[in-house]
Every structure is written in structure tokens, then in C-alpha cells.
Design a protein around this motif. Structure first.
Motif, mmCIF file in Angstrom:
data_model
loop_
_atom_site.group_PDB
_atom_site.id
_atom_site.type_symbol
_atom_site.label_atom_id
_atom_site.label_comp_id
_atom_site.label_asym_id
_atom_site.label_seq_id
_atom_site.Cartn_x
_atom_site.Cartn_y
_atom_site.Cartn_z
ATOM 1 N N ARG A 1 -12.856 57.372 -4.467
ATOM 2 C CA ARG A 1 -12.236 58.164 -3.383
ATOM 3 C C ARG A 1 -13.308 58.656 -2.411
ATOM 4 N NH1 ARG A 1 -6.657 57.925 -2.719
ATOM 5 N NH2 ARG A 1 -5.740 57.451 -4.742
ATOM 6 N N TYR A 2 -12.943 58.685 -1.115
ATOM 7 C CA TYR A 2 -13.881 59.087 -0.078
ATOM 8 C C TYR A 2 -13.456 60.427 0.526
ATOM 9 C CZ TYR A 2 -15.466 54.244 -0.344
ATOM 10 O OH TYR A 2 -15.950 53.050 -0.770
ATOM 11 N N GLY A 3 -14.373 61.074 1.201
ATOM 12 C CA GLY A 3 -14.061 62.365 1.827
ATOM 13 C C GLY A 3 -15.161 62.819 2.763
ATOM 14 N N TYR A 4 -15.055 64.066 3.231
ATOM 15 C CA TYR A 4 -16.088 64.630 4.110
ATOM 16 C C TYR A 4 -16.402 66.053 3.675
ATOM 17 C CZ TYR A 4 -12.124 66.866 6.572
ATOM 18 O OH TYR A 4 -11.001 67.591 6.890
ATOM 19 N N ASP A 5 -17.588 66.486 4.040
ATOM 20 C CA ASP A 5 -18.064 67.834 3.680
ATOM 21 C C ASP A 5 -19.108 68.246 4.718
ATOM 22 O OD1 ASP A 5 -18.799 70.181 2.519
ATOM 23 O OD2 ASP A 5 -19.761 69.294 0.756
ATOM 24 N N PHE A 6 -18.808 69.225 5.561
ATOM 25 C CA PHE A 6 -19.765 69.678 6.572
ATOM 26 C C PHE A 6 -19.610 71.179 6.805
ATOM 27 C CE2 PHE A 6 -15.973 68.487 8.958
ATOM 28 C CZ PHE A 6 -15.847 69.496 9.917
ATOM 29 N N VAL A 7 -20.629 71.755 7.437
ATOM 30 C CA VAL A 7 -20.673 73.206 7.682
ATOM 31 C C VAL A 7 -20.809 73.461 9.174
ATOM 32 C CG1 VAL A 7 -21.978 75.339 7.283
ATOM 33 C CG2 VAL A 7 -21.702 73.671 5.433
ATOM 34 N N ARG A 8 -20.085 74.446 9.671
ATOM 35 C CA ARG A 8 -20.193 74.875 11.058
ATOM 36 C C ARG A 8 -20.237 76.406 11.110
ATOM 37 N NH1 ARG A 8 -21.488 70.507 11.723
ATOM 38 N NH2 ARG A 8 -20.745 68.915 13.185
ATOM 39 N N VAL A 9 -20.868 76.949 12.159
ATOM 40 C CA VAL A 9 -20.926 78.395 12.361
ATOM 41 C C VAL A 9 -19.762 78.807 13.252
ATOM 42 C CG1 VAL A 9 -22.271 80.327 13.269
ATOM 43 C CG2 VAL A 9 -23.434 78.427 12.108
ATOM 44 N N ILE A 10 -18.888 79.658 12.724
ATOM 45 C CA ILE A 10 -17.728 80.143 13.460
ATOM 46 C C ILE A 10 -17.810 81.658 13.541
ATOM 47 C CG2 ILE A 10 -15.219 80.212 13.606
ATOM 48 C CD1 ILE A 10 -16.320 77.412 13.812
ATOM 49 N N ASP A 11 -17.872 82.184 14.773
ATOM 50 C CA ASP A 11 -17.967 83.639 14.970
ATOM 51 C C ASP A 11 -19.097 84.252 14.148
ATOM 52 O OD1 ASP A 11 -16.013 83.858 16.862
ATOM 53 O OD2 ASP A 11 -14.403 84.301 15.439
ATOM 54 N N GLY A 12 -20.211 83.560 14.129
ATOM 55 C CA GLY A 12 -21.385 84.094 13.457
ATOM 56 C C GLY A 12 -21.408 83.885 11.956
ATOM 57 N N GLN A 13 -20.380 83.238 11.409
ATOM 58 C CA GLN A 13 -20.319 83.009 9.964
ATOM 59 C C GLN A 13 -20.299 81.512 9.666
ATOM 60 O OE1 GLN A 13 -20.432 85.570 7.795
ATOM 61 N NE2 GLN A 13 -20.454 87.031 9.498
ATOM 62 N N ARG A 14 -21.029 81.130 8.620
ATOM 63 C CA ARG A 14 -21.040 79.725 8.216
ATOM 64 C C ARG A 14 -19.750 79.408 7.455
ATOM 65 N NH1 ARG A 14 -25.880 76.990 7.806
ATOM 66 N NH2 ARG A 14 -25.248 76.058 5.817
ATOM 67 N N GLU A 15 -19.030 78.375 7.919
ATOM 68 C CA GLU A 15 -17.802 77.950 7.247
ATOM 69 C C GLU A 15 -17.950 76.492 6.816
ATOM 70 O OE1 GLU A 15 -14.092 78.718 9.103
ATOM 71 O OE2 GLU A 15 -14.682 80.691 9.877
ATOM 72 N N ARG A 16 -17.418 76.222 5.645
ATOM 73 C CA ARG A 16 -17.524 74.867 5.091
ATOM 74 C C ARG A 16 -16.168 74.169 5.158
ATOM 75 N NH1 ARG A 16 -20.812 73.607 -0.459
ATOM 76 N NH2 ARG A 16 -20.961 71.325 -0.187
ATOM 77 N N PHE A 17 -16.196 72.933 5.599
ATOM 78 C CA PHE A 17 -14.967 72.146 5.720
ATOM 79 C C PHE A 17 -15.091 70.928 4.800
ATOM 80 C CE2 PHE A 17 -15.643 74.481 9.601
ATOM 81 C CZ PHE A 17 -14.396 75.034 9.863
ATOM 82 N N THR A 18 -14.177 70.840 3.843
ATOM 83 C CA THR A 18 -14.246 69.790 2.821
ATOM 84 C C THR A 18 -12.873 69.192 2.572
ATOM 85 O OG1 THR A 18 -16.044 70.989 1.732
ATOM 86 C CG2 THR A 18 -14.965 69.243 0.465
ATOM 87 N N GLN A 19 -12.805 67.881 2.476
ATOM 88 C CA GLN A 19 -11.559 67.202 2.078
ATOM 89 C C GLN A 19 -11.903 65.836 1.493
ATOM 90 O OE1 GLN A 19 -8.512 66.892 5.070
ATOM 91 N NE2 GLN A 19 -7.173 65.649 3.763
#
Length: 334
Positions: free
Chosen positions: A1-19
Motif C-alpha cells: 500500500r502507498y501513501g503520503y506523509d508531509f509537514v506544513r506550518v499552519i498559523d505558526g504551528q507544525r501540522e502533519r498530513f498523513t494518508q
């Protein structure tokens, strides 16, 4: 199975997006691209006040007190209604009018603009801000005054009327082309020179300085010449065991406690009056020394740049150009 995992800064906070759970790599890459575009298009919700608060927290922890106070003073003058708005929603034209209203002289205007741009860079990097409310605010042109640099004979006359302590202090400033370090809360320049910074056996001394205003403290190490060694040995004879500084004084504000040189702002101007010469500043001695090194002793521009602690050669070159007349007079004395 494949997916993605990355981090972005939103409103000064690091948020992780994974699926995960995609059947193919291509499906995962397409889903990741769509998610990144969605995150990118999302507007930041932080208000101007929140961003200012985070910026000041960072400056208080990493920069000098003076730079922190300057930023706090500038941003405290922005009307509360604008500070409560989302940063993204502030109209650039309105901030332009506000900015022109509270910044006075051309120098303070340009300085305030630099602080505002630094704030926006902080917002852009940490909150993914796109709108720049300071966009369109122009620097004010300033006509620079020609700096007065004393001819060597005037400096010699000042030394003649100085006390022994003042003589050695002025010569230490000249020989190192050092900033004096007038602020009492920072051990910089000649005023902040401690005996721990002097290594007699290695014939080296270290002066701490800021290569740019409100920058970090950085060391500049000098070889101690025979003349400078004589000055330091004379000061060593006058050393106060209760004070770690090479140049120290008693002052009414501090009772009988010896302190580093601080209240010396009028020393040079008073000596100029007594000597009957046109007043000049401690900073002028940096120009005088750099000129002598370049025109008289043939030192390279790069070496003088390193000696003065400049970050770029353009600044050093300006020092040399501004001293042409004084150097010509020096040559006449040889």
C-alpha cells in the motif's frame, strides 16, 4: 500500500498530513499533490497581534534588549483595530497611512520600515502569509552628511592635554580601531575589555563586538604590538582587584564600587575643547586608523575589513574614501 506523509506550518504551528491505503504510487502522489494545494490555498487565521507577540518572544530570546525594545515601540503604535484583524485581511494602503502617521524623521521612518519588513518575513515563513500589509511603503531618501575625520595633528594635540589614564584609553581605541562599547548592559568594545580577554604569553587580546546593529556578539582577536603591550602593562599596574575590566572608573551612581568605563560620552569632546581643535568622535578614530593602515602602511582592503570587523568590503571602502583629506595632511607631516 502507498501513501503520503508531509509537514506544513499552519498559523505558526507544525501540522502533519498523513494518508495511506492507495493501490498505486501514482494514486498516492496525485492525492498528496491535491492535499498540498488545499493546504497552500488555506488562509492563515492568525491576527496581526498574535504574530507580533510571537515575533517579540523570539527577539527577546535571541536579540539584544535594544532591538527588542525598538520593535515593541514601533508595533505598539499600530491601532488596536488593525492589530485585532487577521494579518491576511489588512489592506496595504491602510497600513501605509498609519505607518506614515507615527514615524517621524527620515531615519526613524526607514528604520521602522526595516522592522516592519522583518515582521512580514517572519509571518511569511511561520504562518504561510501571502498578503503583505506593508507593501508599497517606500524608503525616504536621506542626504548623508560628510563625516568629519580629524587630521592627525589635531589628535596629537588632544593627547597632549589628556591625563595618563585618558591617554592610554584613547590610544587603545586608536590602535584597535575599536568601538568603545558605551552601553552598560553589554561587554563590548574597549570599554568591555576584561583581563580574561588578554593573553600576555600569546601576545593576543580579544574584543567582543557586534558586526551589525543589534547583531550577535562576535570576538575579534588582535596581536598585541609592543606599544599596546606597554599600554596594557601600565593598566595592569593600576588594576583594581575588585574589577575585571582593563579600563575602570568610580562613579557617584555606584558608590565606591569600581565599574567598567560607561559614562565617558563627553570625554573626547571636552578634551577637544581644551586642546582648541574641532570636536570629533570616538568613531572617527576608526576611520583614522583604517586610513593610516591603507594609505601609509599599505595594508590590503581585505585585511582592514577583517581588522575593523566589517561584514562586507563596501563599508570598509567608505571608511577609506572619507579620510582622503586627513591622509594628505598626514603625508605632509612625514
Amino acid at each position: 500500500r502507498y501513501g503520503y506523509d508531509f509537514v506544513r506550518v499552519i498559523d505558526g504551528q507544525r501540522e502533519r498530513f498523513t494518508q495511506f491505503g492507495f493501490d498505486t504510487r501514482r494514486e498516492a502522489e496525485e492525492a498528496e499533490a491535491l492535499k498540498k494545494e488545499e493546504v497552500k490555498s488555506k488562509k492563515a487565521t492568525a491576527t496581526l497581534q498574535e504574530i507580533i507577540g510571537k515575533r517579540l518572544e523570539l527577539l527577546k530570546a535571541t536579540k539584544s534588549k535594544g532591538y527588542y525594545d525598538d520593535n515593541r515601540s514601533i508595533f505598539s503604535r499600530i491601532p488596536e483595530r488593525l492589530r485585532k484583524m487577521r494579518y491576511e485581511d489588512i489592506p496595504p494602503g491602510e497600513m501605509h497611512q498609519v505607518f506614515l502617521g507615527f514615524v517621524g524623521s527620515p531615519h526613524s521612518h526607514n528604520y521602522g520600515l526595516r522592522l516592519a519588513k522583518a515582521l512580514h518575513n517572519f509571518a511569511r515563513d511561520n504562518y504561510r502569509i501571502k498578503n503583505n500589509p506593508f507593501k508599497g511603503i517606500k524608503k525616504v531618501s536621506i542626504k548623508k552628511k560628510k563625516k568629519y575625520i580629524p587630521p592627525p595633528r589635531d589628535y596629537a594635540l588632544v593627547l597632549e592635554v589628556a591625563t595618563c589614564e585618558e591617554f592610554y584609553y584613547l590610544e587603545a581605541v586608536r590602535l584597535t580601531a575599536g568601538r568603545i562599547g558605551s552601553k552598560p548592559d553589554a561587554d563590548t568594545g574597549i570599554n568591555g575589555l576584561k583581563w580574561d580577554d588578554v593573553e600576555f604569553e600569546k601576545r593576543q587580546m580579544t574584543i567582543w563586538t557586534r558586526k551589525k546593529k543589534h547583531g550577535n556578539l562576535e570576538p575579534i582577536t588582535f596581536s598585541i604590538s609592543d606599544y599596546m603591550m606597554e599600554i596594557l602593562q601600565r593598566r595592569l599596574e593600576e588594576r583594581n582587584p575588585d574589577c575585571p575590566y582593563v579600563f575602570w572608573q568610580y562613579h557617584p551612581r555606584h558608590g565606591k564600587k569600581p565599574i567598567r568605563y560607561v559614562y565617558r560620552d563627553k570625554l573626547l569632546s571636552n578634551l577637544c575643547d581644551v586642546a582648541g581643535v574641532r570636536p570629533f568622535t570616538f568613531h572617527a578614530l576608526r576611520h583614522l586608523t583604517s586610513s593610516q593602515l591603507f594609505y601609509v602602511h599599505g595594508a590590503s582592503l581585505g585585511k582592514i575589513q577583517e581588522f575593523l570587523g566589517h561584514q562586507n568590503a563596501t563599508t570598509t571602502n567608505q571608511y577609506l574614501q572619507s579620510l582622503g583629506e586627513s591622509v594628505n595632511e598626514l603625508m605632509d607631516l612625514l
